[in-house]
Design a protein around this motif. Structure first.
Motif, PDB file in Angstrom:
ATOM      1  N   PHE A  38     101.674  22.893 -18.814  1.00  0.00           N
ATOM      2  CA  PHE A  38     103.023  22.373 -18.969  1.00  0.00           C
ATOM      3  C   PHE A  38     102.960  21.118 -19.829  1.00  0.00           C
ATOM      4  O   PHE A  38     102.372  20.124 -19.430  1.00  0.00           O
ATOM      5  CB  PHE A  38     103.651  22.044 -17.620  1.00  0.00           C
ATOM      6  CG  PHE A  38     103.994  23.258 -16.802  1.00  0.00           C
ATOM      7  CD1 PHE A  38     104.869  24.209 -17.295  1.00  0.00           C
ATOM      8  CD2 PHE A  38     103.463  23.438 -15.541  1.00  0.00           C
ATOM      9  CE1 PHE A  38     105.208  25.325 -16.539  1.00  0.00           C
ATOM     10  CE2 PHE A  38     103.796  24.539 -14.780  1.00  0.00           C
ATOM     11  CZ  PHE A  38     104.673  25.488 -15.287  1.00  0.00           C
ATOM     12  N   SER A  39     103.559  21.184 -21.005  1.00  0.00           N
ATOM     13  CA  SER A  39     103.525  20.032 -21.897  1.00  0.00           C
ATOM     14  C   SER A  39     104.914  19.440 -22.117  1.00  0.00           C
ATOM     15  O   SER A  39     105.039  18.315 -22.569  1.00  0.00           O
ATOM     16  CB  SER A  39     102.909  20.423 -23.240  1.00  0.00           C
ATOM     17  OG  SER A  39     103.605  21.527 -23.787  1.00  0.00           O
ATOM     18  N   GLN A  40     105.949  20.196 -21.824  1.00  0.00           N
ATOM     19  CA  GLN A  40     107.319  19.723 -21.932  1.00  0.00           C
ATOM     20  C   GLN A  40     107.809  19.420 -20.521  1.00  0.00           C
ATOM     21  O   GLN A  40     107.657  20.258 -19.636  1.00  0.00           O
ATOM     22  CB  GLN A  40     108.223  20.803 -22.545  1.00  0.00           C
ATOM     23  CG  GLN A  40     107.651  21.504 -23.755  1.00  0.00           C
ATOM     24  CD  GLN A  40     107.657  20.643 -24.986  1.00  0.00           C
ATOM     25  OE1 GLN A  40     108.538  19.814 -25.143  1.00  0.00           O
ATOM     26  NE2 GLN A  40     106.683  20.826 -25.851  1.00  0.00           N
ATOM     27  N   ASN A  41     108.386  18.247 -20.315  1.00  0.00           N
ATOM     28  CA  ASN A  41     108.875  17.947 -18.970  1.00  0.00           C
ATOM     29  C   ASN A  41     110.052  16.995 -19.020  1.00  0.00           C
ATOM     30  O   ASN A  41     110.228  16.246 -19.967  1.00  0.00           O
ATOM     31  CB  ASN A  41     107.751  17.377 -18.092  1.00  0.00           C
ATOM     32  CG  ASN A  41     107.264  16.039 -18.584  1.00  0.00           C
ATOM     33  OD1 ASN A  41     107.986  15.053 -18.543  1.00  0.00           O
ATOM     34  ND2 ASN A  41     106.028  15.985 -19.059  1.00  0.00           N
ATOM     35  N   SER A  42     110.847  17.069 -17.974  1.00  0.00           N
ATOM     36  CA  SER A  42     111.926  16.092 -17.790  1.00  0.00           C
ATOM     37  C   SER A  42     112.137  15.895 -16.297  1.00  0.00           C
ATOM     38  O   SER A  42     111.987  16.830 -15.511  1.00  0.00           O
ATOM     39  CB  SER A  42     113.224  16.553 -18.464  1.00  0.00           C
ATOM     40  OG  SER A  42     113.763  17.659 -17.791  1.00  0.00           O
ATOM     41  N   LEU A  43     112.443  14.683 -15.937  1.00  0.00           N
ATOM     42  CA  LEU A  43     112.690  14.323 -14.550  1.00  0.00           C
ATOM     43  C   LEU A  43     113.979  13.523 -14.509  1.00  0.00           C
ATOM     44  O   LEU A  43     114.166  12.601 -15.299  1.00  0.00           O
ATOM     45  CB  LEU A  43     111.531  13.489 -13.989  1.00  0.00           C
ATOM     46  CG  LEU A  43     111.630  13.044 -12.543  1.00  0.00           C
ATOM     47  CD1 LEU A  43     111.549  14.235 -11.601  1.00  0.00           C
ATOM     48  CD2 LEU A  43     110.531  12.053 -12.215  1.00  0.00           C
ATOM     49  N   GLY A  44     114.867  13.911 -13.623  1.00  0.00           N
ATOM     50  CA  GLY A  44     116.126  13.202 -13.500  1.00  0.00           C
ATOM     51  C   GLY A  44     116.446  12.912 -12.047  1.00  0.00           C
ATOM     52  O   GLY A  44     115.911  13.546 -11.142  1.00  0.00           O
ATOM     53  N   LEU A  63     109.750  21.747 -16.057  1.00  0.00           N
ATOM     54  CA  LEU A  63     108.479  21.817 -16.766  1.00  0.00           C
ATOM     55  C   LEU A  63     108.437  23.113 -17.560  1.00  0.00           C
ATOM     56  O   LEU A  63     108.905  24.149 -17.091  1.00  0.00           O
ATOM     57  CB  LEU A  63     107.301  21.827 -15.782  1.00  0.00           C
ATOM     58  CG  LEU A  63     107.130  20.644 -14.842  1.00  0.00           C
ATOM     59  CD1 LEU A  63     106.025  20.931 -13.840  1.00  0.00           C
ATOM     60  CD2 LEU A  63     106.807  19.389 -15.628  1.00  0.00           C
ATOM     61  N   SER A  64     107.849  23.062 -18.749  1.00  0.00           N
ATOM     62  CA  SER A  64     107.619  24.284 -19.517  1.00  0.00           C
ATOM     63  C   SER A  64     106.433  24.059 -20.439  1.00  0.00           C
ATOM     64  O   SER A  64     106.042  22.924 -20.711  1.00  0.00           O
ATOM     65  CB  SER A  64     108.860  24.677 -20.326  1.00  0.00           C
ATOM     66  OG  SER A  64     109.154  23.699 -21.292  1.00  0.00           O
TER      67      SER A  64
END
Length: 139
Positions: A38-44, A63-64
């Protein structure tokens, strides 16, 4: 000071009434030989007041991998209540920092459980400094 007094003075003004997984999804388009990267991530995060002293707080993680062959999305939420009267600015500090610190270990555990499938190496999110995380989310 006796032990009961110490415990009474140490009680939190915030009570976690309920913690739950609101949404979770893990999709793989193909077998990846056990190596998810997983190299693409976002947390909100979100905080919503639902009653006078009650808040619904959520952490959402996506994650993707670069090729979009694997994607994981999860939202962990909690209902929190203040059991004492505080100023609004004190409530905001507590509700932001404490709820995220409480919810993050649940999010970590769910990510590991979801990725612990045959032919996949489990993803274990690292422990983090919540204060740094919140600062980075603001930036």
């Amino acid at each position: 000071m006796n032990r009961e007094d110490v415990l009474k003075k140490s009680e939190s003004a915030l009570i976690a009434k309920k913690i739950f997984v609101e949404n979770m999804s893990f999709q793989r388009k193909e077998l990846l030989n056990g190596n998810l990267r997983f190299s693409q991530n976002s947390l909100g995060k979100s905080v919503e007041q639902v009653a006078a002293n009650e808040y619904k707080c959520s952490l959402a993680l996506k994650l993707s991998d670069e090729e979009e062959t694997a994607r994981l999305e999860i939202v962990v939420s909690g209902i929190f209540e203040f059991n004492t009267e505080l100023k609004d600015e004190q409530k905001q500090i507590i509700i932001t920092k404490n709820t995220m610190a409480i919810l993050f270990p649940y999010l970590r555990a769910q990510v590991t459980l979801m990725t612990s499938q045959p032919d996949v190496e489990p993803v274990v999110l690292p422990a983090i400094n919540i204060n740094s995380l919140l600062k980075n989310l603001e930036d």
